[in-house]
Design an enzyme around this catalytic site. Structure first.
Site, PDB file in Angstrom:
ATOM      1  CG  ASP A   9      30.670 -31.660 -54.129  1.00 27.14           C
ATOM      2  OD1 ASP A   9      31.016 -32.415 -53.202  1.00 27.14           O
ATOM      3  OD2 ASP A   9      31.477 -31.013 -54.813  1.00 27.14           O
ATOM      4  CG  ASP A  11      35.313 -30.115 -50.197  1.00 27.88           C
ATOM      5  OD1 ASP A  11      35.985 -29.316 -49.535  1.00 27.88           O
ATOM      6  OD2 ASP A  11      34.826 -31.160 -49.721  1.00 27.88           O
ATOM      7  CG  ASP A 166      33.123 -28.690 -57.826  1.00 30.92           C
ATOM      8  OD1 ASP A 166      34.310 -28.350 -57.720  1.00 30.92           O
ATOM      9  OD2 ASP A 166      32.619 -29.607 -57.141  1.00 30.92           O
TER      10      ASP A 166
END
Length: 216
Positions: A9, A11, A166
């Site tokens: 990922d 961001d 995250d």
């Protein structure tokens, strides 16, 4: 499980962008007659561009059509990144370290233009064999679409991919795709306990993303 590819990922994993997204979108909502809600940023994490721009217009009351909302906010984000790219500690080293051993993919909820800007500024564009935005696959996270498409383009079965995520929606997305999930949660926007339960490993930072963690 034999890992043949690692999918990152962006961001919250490579760049500390969620506070930037929150500031930009909150200011935009306020200026354009909407009402920001305490959980707005959490709700938008993982949404595709079409999804979050519609959310700002339809749910938060921004007095602009969704396509203009998207264009305006993306321009504001590009301006922020041009001034300062908030790379997270160890991000560049982690990507390059993984690229030495595996094919790499990027599965991001950011629009393609911002992904390109970030990777170019960070010097990481050449490290990724496949780069994909959720705006290119229709459904954003927690749907597995972006991860499944990245795996397909890499030519790797999803079960032979490790995903580094995250957020709650990101972790759910990678798990739904059938990948080995590695969580690097951000304390400012903590993932839910239910989503973290999908992770095979939970790390404090990317410096802990070793070959042993990836392969299990």
């Amino acid at each position: 499980m034999s890992i043949a590819a690692v999918v990152f990922d962006m961001d919250g994993v490579l760049i500390d962008s969620e506070p930037v997204w929150e500031k930009v979108r909150k200011d935009y909502v306020t200026v354009n007659g909407g009402r920001w809600q305490p959980d707005s940023q959490q709700r938008m994490m993982g949404m595709s561009t079409v999804e979050w721009s519609s959310y700002l217009a339809d749910e938060l009351g921004v007095a602009q059509p969704a396509d203009k909302v998207a264009a305006d906010v993306i321009d504001l984000m590009a301006d922020e990144y041009a001034q300062h790219l908030p790379l997270l500690p160890g991000a560049v080293d982690a990507v390059r370290r993984c690229a030495d051993s595996w094919k790499l993919g990027l599965a991001s909820s950011s629009p393609a233009s911002l992904i390109a800007l970030v990777l170019e500024k960070a010097g990481l564009m050449e490290s990724f064999a496949v780069v994909l935005s959720t705006e290119e696959v229709g459904r954003g996270k927690p749907a597995p679409d972006v991860y499944l498409t990245v795996a397909q383009r890499l030519g790797v079965d999803p079960k032979n991919c490790a995903a580094v995520e995250d957020s709650t929606n990101g972790l759910r997305s990678a798990h739904a795709a059938g990948m080995r999930v590695i969580a690097v949660p951000r304390p400012e926007f903590p993932a839910s306990a239910e989503a973290l339960a999908h992770a095979e490993a939970v790390l404090d930072g990317l410096d802990q993303l070793t070959a042993d963690v990836i392969t299990g």
